[in-house]
Design a protein around this motif. Sequence first.
Motif, PDB file in Angstrom:
ATOM      1  N   ALA A 111       0.831  -1.200   0.000  1.00 26.68           N
ATOM      2  CA  ALA A 111       0.000   0.000   0.000  1.00 26.68           C
ATOM      3  C   ALA A 111       0.867   1.252   0.000  1.00 26.68           C
ATOM      4  O   ALA A 111       1.989   1.277   0.525  1.00 26.68           O
ATOM      5  N   SER A 112       0.346   2.311  -0.585  1.00 32.32           N
ATOM      6  CA  SER A 112       1.041   3.590  -0.575  1.00 32.32           C
ATOM      7  C   SER A 112       1.210   4.092   0.854  1.00 32.32           C
ATOM      8  O   SER A 112       0.418   3.763   1.752  1.00 32.32           O
ATOM      9  N   VAL A 113       2.237   4.879   1.073  1.00 32.18           N
ATOM     10  CA  VAL A 113       2.506   5.455   2.390  1.00 32.18           C
ATOM     11  C   VAL A 113       1.732   6.761   2.469  1.00 32.18           C
ATOM     12  O   VAL A 113       2.194   7.808   2.024  1.00 32.18           O
ATOM     13  N   SER A 114       0.518   6.698   3.005  1.00 35.40           N
ATOM     14  CA  SER A 114      -0.377   7.852   2.995  1.00 35.40           C
ATOM     15  C   SER A 114      -0.919   8.106   4.396  1.00 35.40           C
ATOM     16  O   SER A 114      -0.403   7.583   5.376  1.00 35.40           O
ATOM     17  N   SER A 115      -2.007   8.895   4.469  1.00 40.94           N
ATOM     18  CA  SER A 115      -2.512   9.330   5.777  1.00 40.94           C
ATOM     19  C   SER A 115      -3.075   8.178   6.591  1.00 40.94           C
ATOM     20  O   SER A 115      -2.855   8.088   7.784  1.00 40.94           O
ATOM     21  N   ASP A 116      -3.846   7.268   5.997  1.00 37.84           N
ATOM     22  CA  ASP A 116      -4.351   6.073   6.658  1.00 37.84           C
ATOM     23  C   ASP A 116      -4.898   6.383   8.056  1.00 37.84           C
ATOM     24  O   ASP A 116      -4.470   5.823   9.056  1.00 37.84           O
ATOM     25  N   ASP A 117      -5.866   7.304   8.116  1.00 35.30           N
ATOM     26  CA  ASP A 117      -6.315   7.823   9.401  1.00 35.30           C
ATOM     27  C   ASP A 117      -6.828   6.749  10.358  1.00 35.30           C
ATOM     28  O   ASP A 117      -6.664   6.861  11.566  1.00 35.30           O
ATOM     29  N   LEU A 118      -7.492   5.728   9.829  1.00 35.00           N
ATOM     30  CA  LEU A 118      -8.112   4.738  10.709  1.00 35.00           C
ATOM     31  C   LEU A 118      -7.295   3.466  10.836  1.00 35.00           C
ATOM     32  O   LEU A 118      -7.669   2.567  11.576  1.00 35.00           O
ATOM     33  N   GLY A 728       6.660   9.999   5.287  1.00 34.25           N
ATOM     34  CA  GLY A 728       5.468   9.663   4.520  1.00 34.25           C
ATOM     35  C   GLY A 728       4.628  10.910   4.365  1.00 34.25           C
ATOM     36  O   GLY A 728       5.075  12.025   4.672  1.00 34.25           O
ATOM     37  N   GLY A 729       3.393  10.742   3.905  1.00 32.56           N
ATOM     38  CA  GLY A 729       2.539  11.907   3.774  1.00 32.56           C
ATOM     39  C   GLY A 729       1.374  11.673   2.841  1.00 32.56           C
ATOM     40  O   GLY A 729       1.056  10.537   2.493  1.00 32.56           O
ATOM     41  N   ARG A 730       0.738  12.754   2.451  1.00 33.64           N
ATOM     42  CA  ARG A 730      -0.397  12.690   1.532  1.00 33.64           C
ATOM     43  C   ARG A 730      -0.086  13.583   0.336  1.00 33.64           C
ATOM     44  O   ARG A 730       0.117  14.783   0.482  1.00 33.64           O
ATOM     45  N   TYR A 731      -0.066  12.965  -0.860  1.00 30.78           N
ATOM     46  CA  TYR A 731       0.406  13.682  -2.040  1.00 30.78           C
ATOM     47  C   TYR A 731      -0.530  13.576  -3.246  1.00 30.78           C
ATOM     48  O   TYR A 731      -0.232  14.145  -4.288  1.00 30.78           O
ATOM     49  N   SER A 732      -1.640  12.857  -3.118  1.00 31.31           N
ATOM     50  CA  SER A 732      -2.543  12.695  -4.251  1.00 31.31           C
ATOM     51  C   SER A 732      -3.114  14.048  -4.667  1.00 31.31           C
ATOM     52  O   SER A 732      -3.486  14.868  -3.817  1.00 31.31           O
ATOM     53  N   PRO A 733      -3.221  14.318  -5.984  1.00 27.87           N
ATOM     54  CA  PRO A 733      -3.659  15.642  -6.449  1.00 27.87           C
ATOM     55  C   PRO A 733      -5.088  15.980  -6.059  1.00 27.87           C
ATOM     56  O   PRO A 733      -5.431  17.170  -6.023  1.00 27.87           O
ATOM     57  N   GLU A 734      -5.931  14.998  -5.750  1.00 24.16           N
ATOM     58  CA  GLU A 734      -7.307  15.329  -5.384  1.00 24.16           C
ATOM     59  C   GLU A 734      -7.401  16.080  -4.063  1.00 24.16           C
ATOM     60  O   GLU A 734      -8.453  16.630  -3.724  1.00 24.16           O
ATOM     61  N   ASP A 742       3.407  16.406   4.776  1.00 17.49           N
ATOM     62  CA  ASP A 742       4.507  15.472   5.025  1.00 17.49           C
ATOM     63  C   ASP A 742       4.485  15.076   6.497  1.00 17.49           C
ATOM     64  O   ASP A 742       4.431  15.946   7.377  1.00 17.49           O
ATOM     65  N   TYR A 743       4.552  13.777   6.757  1.00 21.26           N
ATOM     66  CA  TYR A 743       4.840  13.337   8.116  1.00 21.26           C
ATOM     67  C   TYR A 743       6.324  13.545   8.382  1.00 21.26           C
ATOM     68  O   TYR A 743       7.175  13.180   7.553  1.00 21.26           O
ATOM     69  N   ILE A 744       6.666  14.124   9.523  1.00 21.00           N
ATOM     70  CA  ILE A 744       8.065  14.434   9.810  1.00 21.00           C
ATOM     71  C   ILE A 744       8.462  13.883  11.171  1.00 21.00           C
ATOM     72  O   ILE A 744       7.616  13.681  12.058  1.00 21.00           O
ATOM     73  N   THR A 745       9.759  13.625  11.313  1.00 22.82           N
ATOM     74  CA  THR A 745      10.271  13.113  12.577  1.00 22.82           C
ATOM     75  C   THR A 745      10.228  14.205  13.646  1.00 22.82           C
ATOM     76  O   THR A 745      10.225  15.405  13.341  1.00 22.82           O
ATOM     77  N   ARG A 746      10.224  13.759  14.887  1.00 22.92           N
ATOM     78  CA  ARG A 746      10.185  14.699  15.996  1.00 22.92           C
ATOM     79  C   ARG A 746      11.525  15.431  16.105  1.00 22.92           C
ATOM     80  O   ARG A 746      12.586  14.814  15.991  1.00 22.92           O
TER      81      ARG A 746
END
Length: 758
Positions: A111-118, A728-734, A742-746
């Motif tokens: 699977a893509s590395v995306s937000s995957d909230d749930l 990781g992060g969310r990059y889809s154009p929609e 972008d998810y970033i390290t602490r």
Amino acid sequence: MIGGVYRARQPGVLGSAFVVALLPALVQAAETDSGESDKQPRIDEVILVSGKIPTAEGDYAGSVSVHEKWWLDRQQPLTLAALAGQTPGFNIVDTGSRNPTPLIIRGLRNASVSSDDLGGNGGTVTRYIDNIPLQGDFLPPDMQLLDLEQVEVLKGPQGTLYGSSSLAGIVRYSTAKPQLGDYQTELSASITDTAHSDDLGYATTLVSNLPVGDTFAARLVLSKDEVAGFIDNDYLLTGSASDINSEAGEQARLSLRWQPSERLRVDGSYHYQDRTVEDRQASNEPFTGDAYGASSRFLQPADTELHMANITASYSFDFATATLIQSRYDYQTERRADQTDYLLWLDEVYYDSSFYSPYEDFASETVSDFNVSKDTTELRLTSPESADVWQWLVGAYYSKDKIDGTVVDLAPGLDIFWGLDEPEPRDYYAEQIEELGESAIFAESSHKLSQHWTVTLGGRYYDQSDDLTICSMLPMNDRFNGVEPTPYCDADEESDDGFLWKASAQYETTAGVRWYGVYSEGFRRGGSNALPAGVENNRTYSPDYAEHYELGVKTNELWSRLSLNASVYVIDWKQIQQSAYEVNGYLVNVNSGSALVEGAEIEGYWSLSPSWGLKFGGSYNEAHIDEPADAALDMDAYPQKDDRLPGSPREQWNLALDGRHSFGAFELDTLVSLVTVGDSTTALNETFADYQNLSGYTLLNAHAGIEWGAWYLAADIDNITDERAITGGRYSPEFGQQGRFDYITRPRSITLSARVRF
């Protein structure tokens, strides 16, 4: 899953294998060495529990990384990221505490590395807290890792002992157990200063071991913490806000042990965790111009509550030990997220910008509310502890997951703008009701053929079922078109069964060096695609499977000062679960294609002197598509042969210098660790809309602690160089430019802590 209703061979392997090939020379040297090894401290032998028969780590034929209490105690605070950084072949997508953290072992992720909230189904790694499995269609939040005795990471498919979702391996946390006859209470507190934050964080923890008589004891853990945020947002509709990703939580654990005789022991535990995270650990620098700036219009909090209970009873007969395990977890979560950009994209694509766009103040947020429970029963018989030549186990397993959740898109003010008589501004509503069942029988037998050879054979038969109902509606759109909003429900059932094998052989030299070979299988459960009654195709999808081949060597006492494990492996992942469109345009899961993983790992501990030791590890992992998905499938983008699997770096290295020193009444311990993670991708190739190539990064951490009688004072610095790495992060154009992140390290965090025992 209801989130899917919107249509929306390298030279490094040879080099690592060459290192493994050199080990025979080391072994020969160890067999002939007659130096001063007795002057060096011996390395303690570790006992594994994840094999379900307590086994010395050196006797386990397979790749496992073990983190012991001395190392766990020197990570303040102890995080999943710290564990992954010190475990070759294991890495995470660091999303912070708001989202379930994706775990990746040996690259097995499609699977893509995306937000995957749930945190939906699709995980290939199972987590256990003692005997409680944390797996299923919606994953519980990451536990606060407190009062642990040991952490074991088993790498490679573990399907015969652990069933579904152990396709790539398992992570097992062993909590400290009550000790009979030993009263002890420990109180600790800490404060943390985080770079780019305006606030301090703090944590307080109480651990108390309370014996009652000679046969009963309880252990109580209570903690409360606040973690300072470091992300700012100037785009909120309510006005600018700082440190929006702050979080706070409470945790309690009560463990009980009753041992009236040497034969009978009963352990019970109850875990509670409540956690609130105000927003994502993510920024949108391309949009905001700020490396730590977010751009959402709404705060995106997550409130989670987790209850877990377990009882484990064991009785030692003369011929075997019987163990009964009953566990349950209940998980509730409510999350909110900015949905504005996605709905505006839908408006452009499907409504010709005629529904949402005319309302100039249009904004939308998604509210998801889920309740998940999992009941598990396991009964097994194992060979007696005195067994030497033949060790065995047989068992039966049953679990049931229940999921009940809703997802609602709210568009405040849109109902008034359109003059709709809608009780609340619900643009979209969906409900998911699902029940998952799994039953299995399993067995494993190890036989010592001679002084040098041991062989193991195991198997598991499983039977699974999935009963799924999804209801959805578009309330404001229906009223806009003069239709009374009515939920439309799809339901389906799916079942499957199968058999998994495991076999291994181990050869022990006269010097105590063990060579092993392993073949094992793992799988991930199939499921139902909720489709209208008239659709006949793709109503279900099947499990995907992995076949695993590994050769390795391990020793606990080269020259009485070096513990060393190394392995090379190949994993064949077949019938991968992927997303595609059914002929009528419905998004479904299908099985298609295969992937191949080839890699090598090495790790160990070198006792340099009585005061200094070096913990080290490294891995090279080439995970790629071997057979692309069927070209006849209707997909937004297509995998290609040799595409890298997303989310996993090829290279990963770690070093940690451990020091222990005595100065009269004082004991000083130090630990300096370095973690290097190679680059990774977020999707299979550039034709995928959310494809990004993420740079590798290096993290440097340090710890120093002083023990003086009952007191212990420590200072920890994590991410000393203040590295900002994107995981990781969310990059889809929609989701548009404002909706990406972008998810970033602490950032760099300095923690001062104190502990007292009495």
